[in-house]
Structure formats: structure tokens, C-alpha cells
Enzyme design. Structure first.
Site, short mmCIF file in Angstrom:
data_model
loop_
_atom_site.label_atom_id
_atom_site.label_comp_id
_atom_site.label_asym_id
_atom_site.label_seq_id
_atom_site.Cartn_x
_atom_site.Cartn_y
_atom_site.Cartn_z
N GLU A 136 0.95 -1.32 -0.07
CA GLU A 136 0.01 0.17 -0.03
C GLU A 136 0.74 1.07 -0.06
O GLU A 136 1.97 1.32 0.73
CB GLU A 136 -0.87 -0.03 1.21
CG GLU A 136 -1.98 1.11 1.21
CD GLU A 136 -2.94 1.20 2.25
OE1 GLU A 136 -2.68 0.78 3.36
OE2 GLU A 136 -3.96 1.77 2.32
N GLY A 268 3.75 2.12 10.83
CA GLY A 268 3.70 1.55 11.92
C GLY A 268 3.08 -0.05 11.79
O GLY A 268 3.55 -0.97 12.44
N ALA A 269 1.98 -0.29 10.92
CA ALA A 269 1.51 -1.53 10.58
C ALA A 269 0.85 -1.45 9.45
O ALA A 269 0.53 -0.37 8.93
CB ALA A 269 0.82 -1.97 11.66
N MET A 270 0.66 -2.59 8.87
CA MET A 270 0.08 -2.89 7.44
C MET A 270 -1.13 -3.95 7.43
O MET A 270 -0.72 -4.83 7.82
CB MET A 270 0.72 -2.97 6.40
CG MET A 270 0.23 -3.13 4.85
SD MET A 270 -0.73 -1.65 4.44
CE MET A 270 -2.01 -2.44 3.51
N ASN A 272 -2.68 -6.02 5.56
CA ASN A 272 -2.72 -7.10 4.43
C ASN A 272 -3.79 -8.45 5.06
O ASN A 272 -3.63 -8.57 6.37
CB ASN A 272 -1.27 -7.77 4.35
CG ASN A 272 -0.25 -6.71 4.20
OD1 ASN A 272 -0.24 -6.19 3.31
ND2 ASN A 272 0.54 -6.72 5.11
N HIS A 304 -6.84 -1.35 15.02
CA HIS A 304 -6.72 -0.56 14.05
C HIS A 304 -6.69 -1.52 12.95
O HIS A 304 -7.50 -1.45 11.61
CB HIS A 304 -5.68 0.54 14.10
CG HIS A 304 -5.79 1.34 12.61
ND1 HIS A 304 -6.32 2.58 12.69
CD2 HIS A 304 -5.28 0.96 11.46
CE1 HIS A 304 -6.12 3.11 11.52
NE2 HIS A 304 -5.47 2.25 10.83
N GLU A 305 -5.44 -2.23 12.74
CA GLU A 305 -5.36 -3.08 11.65
C GLU A 305 -6.40 -4.33 11.46
O GLU A 305 -6.69 -4.54 10.51
CB GLU A 305 -3.87 -4.00 11.48
CG GLU A 305 -2.56 -2.81 11.72
CD GLU A 305 -2.72 -1.70 10.85
OE1 GLU A 305 -3.49 -1.87 9.66
OE2 GLU A 305 -2.12 -0.65 11.28
N HIS A 308 -9.56 -2.99 9.83
CA HIS A 308 -9.33 -2.85 8.37
C HIS A 308 -9.87 -4.12 7.79
O HIS A 308 -10.09 -4.29 6.49
CB HIS A 308 -7.85 -2.76 8.02
CG HIS A 308 -7.36 -1.30 8.23
ND1 HIS A 308 -8.17 -0.21 7.45
CD2 HIS A 308 -6.41 -0.61 8.46
CE1 HIS A 308 -7.58 0.95 7.43
NE2 HIS A 308 -6.47 0.90 7.86
N GLU A 327 -9.23 4.70 6.55
CA GLU A 327 -8.58 5.01 7.58
C GLU A 327 -9.28 5.52 8.78
O GLU A 327 -8.95 5.48 9.99
CB GLU A 327 -7.28 5.65 7.11
CG GLU A 327 -6.20 5.26 6.19
CD GLU A 327 -5.63 3.90 6.85
OE1 GLU A 327 -5.64 3.80 8.00
OE2 GLU A 327 -5.01 3.20 6.03
N1 BES Z 1 -3.05 1.26 6.14
C1 BES Z 1 -1.86 1.87 7.09
C2 BES Z 1 -0.57 1.51 6.69
C3 BES Z 1 -0.09 2.39 5.85
C4 BES Z 1 0.33 3.88 6.11
C5 BES Z 1 0.33 2.12 4.39
C6 BES Z 1 0.70 4.95 5.15
C7 BES Z 1 0.89 3.04 3.34
C8 BES Z 1 0.88 4.33 3.68
C9 BES Z 1 -2.41 1.29 8.30
O1 BES Z 1 -3.63 0.77 8.47
C10 BES Z 1 -2.00 2.47 9.38
O2 BES Z 1 -2.84 3.31 9.47
N2 BES Z 1 -1.08 2.15 10.16
C11 BES Z 1 -0.86 3.18 11.06
C12 BES Z 1 -1.27 2.94 12.46
C13 BES Z 1 -2.48 3.16 13.20
C14 BES Z 1 -2.95 2.65 14.61
C15 BES Z 1 -2.76 4.77 12.93
C16 BES Z 1 0.47 3.58 10.95
O3 BES Z 1 1.28 2.92 10.38
O4 BES Z 1 1.14 4.51 11.99
ZN ZN Z 2 -5.09 1.98 8.75
#
Ligand code: BES
Ligand code: ZN
Length: 860
Positions: A136, A268-270, A272, A304-305, A308, A327
């Protein structure tokens, strides 16, 4: 093929064919850092006489592309990341064809696509790599040629090949596994219909812990020696999946759920589908040795993940301009489930200091953007993963849930999920489902909130019991122009009085006057559920100072945040802010205190380049506010302390420390000495970062070495991060130089580059040294953090937004004028706006603040 000129149009692939199914095989090579791949894509042919197929790819070498026995001629449009395959006439005359591509890709070290993540083996000390993916938003095209758009959903069969000692993971469970000549071949079951950005596969040395409470296997994987810290997340995953299934009435459709801790991870995380990947510190938790913030962060990220898995994976936004549907929902849902599991955390109160303030801060800038913002190109998509999509999106959902009632809201949302599952949806689709569930015209009210930038300030004027509300677009620079002030937002006034909150009042025109029965006490935006700021008269602010017992935690928090914002933008005098918080020194809620402390920090960081005696006076002011409380609460943490008590102790101790409270300083330095002498229990984990900061303020190369040593030999991940951030807190120029040197010599991972920078951003010497370093090393920074990643934007913001003068605005502008700002132009514009608004605040209120501090005896 010629490359397309920039246009206003969304850049999408032609619709002459649609992908139905991918059969993907990859084999990473840990010596050459390349991977061999093949992909067979089943295509539906949508038009007559099709002879070309276009799809996305970057940095992939094509060896052959065939349909049946017909070979394609391949050409590339690098700029637009497209390959075109041209076939002889007639090749695509059937309704369904199979395109068969053989290729080689790069197992890169840029944390994008199929990449290598470096780490040190915990048991042997060897340097090793894991091969993992981050697709992503638009990097699946680095891993395999594909139709890389969220609404071109297809099913996927993934096959992984490697040395048989490694673990293979993908979205689905294993269909067959075989070993031939020392090579392991793992075929995974077919996925449901899904978007390319959610495909994931991992080839690495891994171990796992699991939880068996849920219908399907739930695991947490990590490199060997680390997996034991995964139990917290495994247990939480099982609980959360069950909770969301029940809330939405839709089963989690995959046969397993894996969470994996990935070394070197850009976000922070993804999420998938079935294979969520995380930055190590956001998944693995050593509860004994972590701060409360860290525990809450892991909980938030996991939930959060998992949210999703429904919002994003099952139902996906039609195009990236609907990113907030992913998001914003995941953010709201993580609080929703967290609130059910840990009511004592009071996450909906914390939401006011946290999510809501992030949204209001970014959206108060001229360079903000609407929640639904047209994005056309790959390098624009990355930039909208920001506080607008996440925090304003979530705040909007909170506003709606308060309006419709939480149960009705969740019911409407579940209907939306059911209607669009395995497909794509637009914002209007959500409004329609919510309208149906509630019987209210949700679309009419909400359209403006998603399509228009910004939010209003409601100015309240009083004439006896007659109250007038007027709305105008709010800018933190306080200089809104007429043509920027045309939007009339539908505002829920939610008037709080002694009788509760009156939810019926809506201000959807410019101005409105009402009669109150009794105006001795009222507050607009009850429970702080609306996205706006309220500006009152000086008298009213003074009254609030005496009325804290009539106000809820959310309301008190909101008033503190609002009066600070209004001071910064010139709607009110900073004196009103200082007076209000000094009146509220008996406050008991950690949430309100957090807001008070954040707001003081914001003032202090605006005043960071001011003369030392003024800054000392601000510290005196702060100490008078918090020290007594800090001393009486103390710094011992007992198992019997409630969460709220622990939080309050940490906040008070930290604030007193930040304001140079001598007693707290001494305690902290004593703890540190004992700690260094080998007593690992001498510093309570919860306040370790604060203690480290005090040590850095003491300064000196010896202390630096001690902190550096902790960074290299930490007892927990959380401690390692705290030490790293602290390295930026030392003020001596040679120590700052040392820290900056570690950013590039391998001491600090690219994924963590911004952490010591955050430490530097907290003081004047650091702000200056960092900006100088960024200018000198810009080319290298841009190379290491490619514009496709959102990290470059973060670095630009951290290294520029600490400044507080208009001169700095010009300087930063001048520097970037000669550079390509592709991938971070928004971040840069936002940072410039932030500096401008600070410069105006200080120019406007410099004397006022000094006078307040003088009149109240805070100068020494
Ligand atoms: N989908 C995002 C990861 C992402 C962020 C992919 C930017 C590509 C570009 C994931 O679900 C996400 O939002 N992660 C957050 C954590 C959340 C608790 C706010 C992060 O990565 O900080
Ligand atoms: Zn997210």
C-alpha cells in the site's frame, strides 16, 4: 508509447481488459537480492479488437509475456509506471485470456514492494534478512506486474519458493507444501476477491506464539528469540476478531490470522488480509518494561489493523480519494473496541486530546485539504495518509455516531459492509446506508464535511440571555480571506447547560440568535463531539475558570484546547488561556491534565527562541501549576494504582521535570545512577523516557555515552526507543553532531531516522543543528527515503516546523525552491503554514505573555 503529459485526470489503466485471477510465484534470492517471479493473469476482455494490455510495474525486468503461444512486444512508460504489451491482432479475441509473464524484480532495501529487512539474529549475532512485502498504496507493482488499482479486485494464488529452512507466509493458509532438492515450495489457497495493495507474502526465519480462543488460528510471528513478546497481541487479536464479528454481524472470512513483526518497516503496521505486518515495537510487547503509552499504542495498532479486515479489505474504497473510508473507520473502530475492552483507559476522553486535536491542528492550515481529495498520481496518494484522512475522518464518524446514536450508527455501518462486501464503495454509499438505518438525511449534512476543506470557529456573543452564534472558517494564522470563508458548515451546537446537552440546535447558516433561560452556565459543543472551535468573550472565559465542577472531562479538555488555539490564532488573548489553566490547578482527570500540559508545550515551543529569562518565567509558571501535585502523587508505581492514577503520576512527574523542578530532577538523576550501576529496577518503566531526558539536560559526553550504551544494549524495545530519542536531546553541538552522524552510518535504521530528530526538535540548539544537517545532506536523505514513502515528508516537517519566525519561512522556502518536492510538497506547505502561525502568535502576544508572567511574579 509516449508518456502522458500531466493532466487533471485521474491516471488509471485503460478498461479494455479486467483482471480476474492472478497465479503468482516468487522465489527470493538472498545473495543477489533479486527475486524470480512469474505471474499468470486471467483477463476478461471487455472490448472488441483489443491488441494491447497495459499494467503497472516498477523496477521489474520482463523476460517474456505471452498469451497462449503469442509473444508480446513490450514497451515501458517509466514516468507513469506502466508497461504496455502489444499482441498480434486476434490474440485477444476470446472473452477470457491468460497473460503469462516471467520476470525478475529487486529485493530492495527501501521498505516498499517485495523488500529485504535487515536484522541481527538475537541468538547468534549474525546479520540476516527477511523478505517481506509492503504494497500500500502503489507498490504491489514493484513485486509483480499487476493492475494496481483498488477497484480492480481479483483472486490470488500465491506460491513461494526458498531454501527449506525458511518459513513461508501469505494472506491465505497453505494448500500444499513440498520439498525438492532442498527447496521448499509452498502453494497457498486462493484468496477471496481483493485489491492488489493487500497482497502480502513473507519468506523468513520465523517463530510464533498463538491464541486458540477464536474459531480460526491466531498467531504472532517474529524472528527467533522475539516471539515470546507476541502473546499480548495474539490474545488481543483473538478477542478483537470476535468483537468485530459480533458488532458487524459479518464473519471474518479468512481461514487464519497472522500478525508478523517486521524489522525495517516504514509505517506502524499494514492490514494485509490475513497477514498483518507491523513495525516490531508496535506489535511485540514486554509489559513489565514498557510505558503506558506503548501498551496503549500496541493495543490501538492491533485493533486498527483488525478493523481494516472489514473496513478496507472486505469493503474497499473505490479510489484513493475515498481513503478516509479505510483509515477514518479503522481509527474510530479501534477506539470503539478499545473502549469495550478497557473502559478504564477512557479512550473516548483521550480522543479529545489526541485524535480530535490532530485533526483540528492540520485542518487549521491554509494548505490542508478536504477529507475527499482528488488524487491522480502515485506520488500524491502517499501524502493523504495524514491527520485529515485518519483523524478528521474518525472525528467525523464520531460526530455522526453521536448524532445518530452509537447503536444506529453501527447498524448502518454493518448494512454498508454487507452491501459492498468483496467490492468497492464510495462515500455516498456510506451516507445512504446510514440514512436508511437512521431515517435522517445523512448525506445532506455530511457532504460539506467531506467535500470542503477546514472547519469553523463559532463566535459566541452574549447580550444578557440572548446568545448569538456566528461561524467563519478557522485558520491558525487568523487571517482568513473572504473568498476562503464561503463554506457554511452544518454545525451541531450541542449546547450544554445544567439540564444536560440540547442536541437539537443546528447552525447551518452564518449566524443565529437564541434565548437562554439562564445564561449563568452554558457551553457550546457539549462532550466536544463537533469538529470546530468555539470563541467566547473574556468574561465567559473567566466564568469557565470557576465552573469546572459543571463541566465534563471532555468539555474541560475541549475548553483548554480551544482557548489555546484561539490564543495562537489571535481570536482571544493568551492571557485567557493562562488564566483558565491556572484556575484549574485542582484538576483530577489525567486527560484534562494531558491537554493542559500539551497546550503549555505548544506555547513553550512557540517561545523556544525567546530570551532565557522569559522561558524561565514560563517554567516557573508551570512549576507553580504542577509541582505540588507531582510531589504529592510521587513517583512510585504500585500494582494497586488505577490506570488513571498511573497516567496522572507520569504526566505530573514529566511536566515538573520539563519545568526543571529541582526535587524531581534530583530524584531522576539518583534513579539513573542506580540504574547505570546495575539496578535495572531503579527506574520505573513508566517514567524512563522522562528520566533519560533529565539526564540529557544535564548534558556531558559521559551521560551521552551512558544513554548510547542503553540504545545498543536495551532491556526492551521501548527502552531502546526512549534512548534513541534522548540522543537528540543533548544540547552540546558536538553531541548533536554525533547523533546526526548515527543517522547514516548504520547505527540508526532508516525506519527510525525520525526518532532522534524528534528529540532535537524539542530544543533550540537541536532545531538549528537539524535543519543545517538536513540542508547539507539533502541528496542522501532523498535517496534513502524515496518520495514514494511518507517518511520523507515526516523528515521535512520535523526538521523545519520547529522554527518560529517569518525569516525562517523564507529560508526554508528558498532552500526547497531549487529542489524537487515530489512526494512531500503538501507536507512542506503545511510546515511553512505552521511556522507562520507560530511567528504571528509570538509577534502578537509577546508583550502580553511577558506582562502576565511579570504581574503574577514569575520572573526571578
Ligand atoms: N494502512 C495503513 C498503513 C499505511 C500507512 C500504508 C501509510 C501506506 C502508507 C495502516 O492501517 C495504518 O494506518 N497504520 C498506522 C497505525 C494506526 C494505529 C494509526 C501507522 O502505520 O502508523
Ligand atoms: Zn490504517
Amino acid at each position: 508509447m509516449s508518456s502522458a503529459a500531466p493532466s487533471d485526470k485521474r491516471e488509471v489503466l485503460p478498461s479494455n481488459v479486467t483482471p480476474l485471477h492472478y497465479d503468482l510465484e516468487v522465489e527470493p534470492n538472498f545473495e543477489t537480492f533479486k527475486f524470480d517471479g512469474s505471474v499468470k493473469i486471467d483477463l476478461k476482455v471487455n472490448e472488441k479488437d483489443v491488441d494491447t494490455v497495459q499494467l503497472n510495474l516498477i523496477d521489474i525486468e520482463i523476460h517474456s509475456a505471452k498469451i497462449g503461444s503469442a509473444d508480446a512486444e513490450v514497451s515501458f512508460d517509466k514516468e507513469n509506471q506502466i508497461a504496455e504489451f502489444k499482441f498480434a491482432e486476434g490474440t485477444l479475441s476470446q472473452e477470457n485470456v491468460r497473460l503469462d509473464i516471467v520476470f525478475t524484480g529487486i529485493l530492495n532495501d527501501n521498505m516498499a514492494g517485495f523488500y529485504r529487512a535487515k536484522y541481527e539474529d538475537k541468538l547468534t549475532g549474525e546479520t540476516k534478512y527477511m523478505a517481506t512485502t509492503q504494497m500500500e498504496p502503489t507498490d504491489a507493482r514493484r513485486a509483480f506486474p499487476c493492475f494496481d488499482e483498488p477497484n480492480l479486485k481479483a483472486t490470488f494464488d500465491v506460491t513461494l519458493i526458498s531454501n527449506d529452512s525458511l518459513t513461508h507466509l501469505s494472506n491465505m493458509d497453505v494448500k500444499t507444501e513440498s520439498v525438492k532438492d532442498g527447496k521448499k515450495i509452498t502453494k497457498f489457497n486462493t484468496t477471496p476477491k481483493m485489491s492488489t495493495y493487500l497482497v502480502a507474502f513473507i519468506v523468513a526465519e520465523l517463530k510464533f506464539v498463538e491464541n486458540k480462543d477464536f474459531r480460526i488460528p491466531v498467531r504472532v510471528y517474529a524472528t527467533p528469540g522475539n516471539e515470546k513478546d507476541g502473546q499480548y497481541a495474539a490474545d488481543l487479536t483473538a478477542k478483537t476478531l470476535a468483537f468485530f464479528e459480533k458488532s458487524f454481524g459479518i464473519k471474518y472470512p479468512l481461514p487464519k490470522m497472522d500478525n508478523v513483526a517486521v524489522h525495517e518497516f516504514s509505517a506502524g503496521a499494514m492490514e494485509n488480509w490475513g497477514l498483518v505486518t507491523y513495525r516490531v515495537v508496535d506489535l511485540l510487547l514486554d509489559e513489565e518494561n514498557s510505558t503506558l503509552d506503548r501498551i496503549q499504542r500496541v493495543a490501538e495498532v492491533v485493533q486498527h489493523e483488525l478493523a481494516h479486515q472489514w473496513f478496507g479489505n472486505l469493503v474497499t474504497m473505490d479510489w484513493w480519494e475515498g481513503l478516509w473510508l479505510n483509515e477514518g473507520f479503522a481509527t474510530w473502530m479501534s477506539w470503539y473496541s478499545c473502549n469495550a475492552f478497557q473502559p478504564e483507559w477512557k479512550v473516548w476522553e483521550q480522543y479529545v486530546t489526541d485524535t480530535l486535536q490532530h485533526a483540528l491542528a492540520l485542518d487549521s492550515l491554509r494548505s490542508s485539504h478536504p477529507i475527499e481529495v482528488p488524487v491522480k498520481r502515485a506520488d500524491e496518494i502517499n501524502q493523504i495518509f495524514d491527520a485529515i484522512s485518519y483523524s478528521k475522518g474518525a472525528s467525523l464518524l464520531r460526530m455522526i455516531s453521536k448524532w445518530l446514536g452509537e447503536d444506529t450508527f453501527v447498524k448502518g455501518v454493518s448494512e454498508y459492509l454487507n452491501k459492498f462486501k468483496y467490492g468497492n464503495a464510495k462515500t455516498e454509499d456510506l451516507w445512504d446506508s446510514l440514512s436508511k438505518a437512521s431515517g435522517k438525511d445523512v448525506r445532506k449534512v455530511m457532504d460539506i464535511w467531506t467535500k470542503k476543506v477546514g472547519y469553523p470557529v463559532i463566535t459566541v456573543t452574549e447580550n444578557g440571555n440572548e446568545i448569538t452564534f456566528k461561524q467563519n472558517r478557522y485558520l491558525s494564522t487568523g487571517d482568513v480571506k473572504d473568498d476562503e470563508d464561503k463554506t457554511l458548515y452544518p454545525v451541531f451546537l450541542a449546547l450544554a447547560s445544567k439540564d444536560g446537552i440540547d442536541s437539537s440546535l443546528v447552525l447551518d447558516e452564518r449566524e443565529k440568535t437564541i434565548q437562554l433561560k439562564d445564561s449563568r452556565f452554558f457551553k457550546v459543543n457539549g462532550a466536544q463531539s463537533g469538529i470546530y472551535i468555539t470563541s467566547y468573550s473574556d468574561d465567559r472565559w473567566a466564568k469557565f475558570g470557576e465552573q469546572s465542577n459543571l463541566l465534563s472531562v471532555e468539555d474541560r479538555t475541549g475548553l483548554v484546547a480551544d482557548v489555546k488555539a484561539l490564543s495562537a490564532s489571535g481570536y482571544t488573548s493568551t492571557t485567557n488561556f493562562l488564566q483558565l489553566i491556572s484556575k484549574w490547578n485542582k484538576e483530577e482527570s489525567f486527560v484534562v491534565w494531558d491537554q493542559i500540559v500539551n497546550s503549555i508545550s505548544s506555547l513553550k515551543s512557540t517561545w523556544v527562541f525567546e530570551p532565557q529569562d522569559v522561558k524561565d518565567a514560563l517554567d516557573n509558571f508551570t512549576r507553580e501549576l504542577v509541582s505540588k501535585k507531582a510531589h504529592s502523587l510521587g513517583w512510585e508505581f504500585n500494582a494497586s494504582d488505577s490506570f488513571a492514577t498511573q497516567r496522572l503520576k507520569v504526566t505530573m512527574f514529566g511536566t515538573a521535570a520539563g519545568a526543571k523542578d529541582p526535587k524531581v530532577e534530583k530524584v531522576a538523576l539518583d534513579m539513573f545512577e542506580k540504574y547505570i550501576s546495575g539496578n535495572k529496577k531503579a527506574i520505573p518503566a513508566l517514567i524512563k523516557p522522562i528520566v533519560f531526558n533529565i539526564v540529557a539536560r544535564r548534558g556531558g559526553v559521559e551521560n551521552y555515552e551512558k544513554i548510547f550504551n542503553i540504545y545498543n544494549n536495551p532491556i526492551s524495545n521501548d527502552e531502546k526507543l526512549a534512548a534513541l530519542r534522548t540522543l537528540g536531546r543533548f544540547k552540546e553541538s558536538e553531541l548533536l553532531e554525533r547523533t546526526l552522524g548515527y543517522l547514516f552510518d548504520g547505527t540508526v535504521l532508516n525506519q527510525d531516522i525520525y526518532i532522534p530528530m524528534q528529540g532535537m526538535r524539542a530544543h533550540k540548539e537541536g532545531i538549528e543543528a537539524l535543519w543545517k544537517w538536513v540542508q547539507t545532506n539533502w541528496d542522501e536523505i532523498a535517496k534513502r527515503l524515496p518520495p514514494g514513502l511518507s517518511m520523507l515528508g515526516s523528515v521535512v516537517v520535523i526538521s523545519t516546523s520547529g522554527f518560529t519566525s517569518l525569516k525562517a519561512v523564507e529560508e526554508v522556502k528558498a532552500f526547497f525552491e531549487k529542489k524537487s518536492t515530489k512526494g512531500f510538497d503538501q507536507s512542506l506547505a503545511q510546515s511553512l503554514d505552521t511556522i507562520t502561525s507560530k511567528a504571528q502568535w509570538i509577534n502578537r502576544d509577546r508583550e502580553i505573555v511577558e506582562k502576565y508572567l511579570e504581574d503574577n511574579g514569575y520572573f526571578e
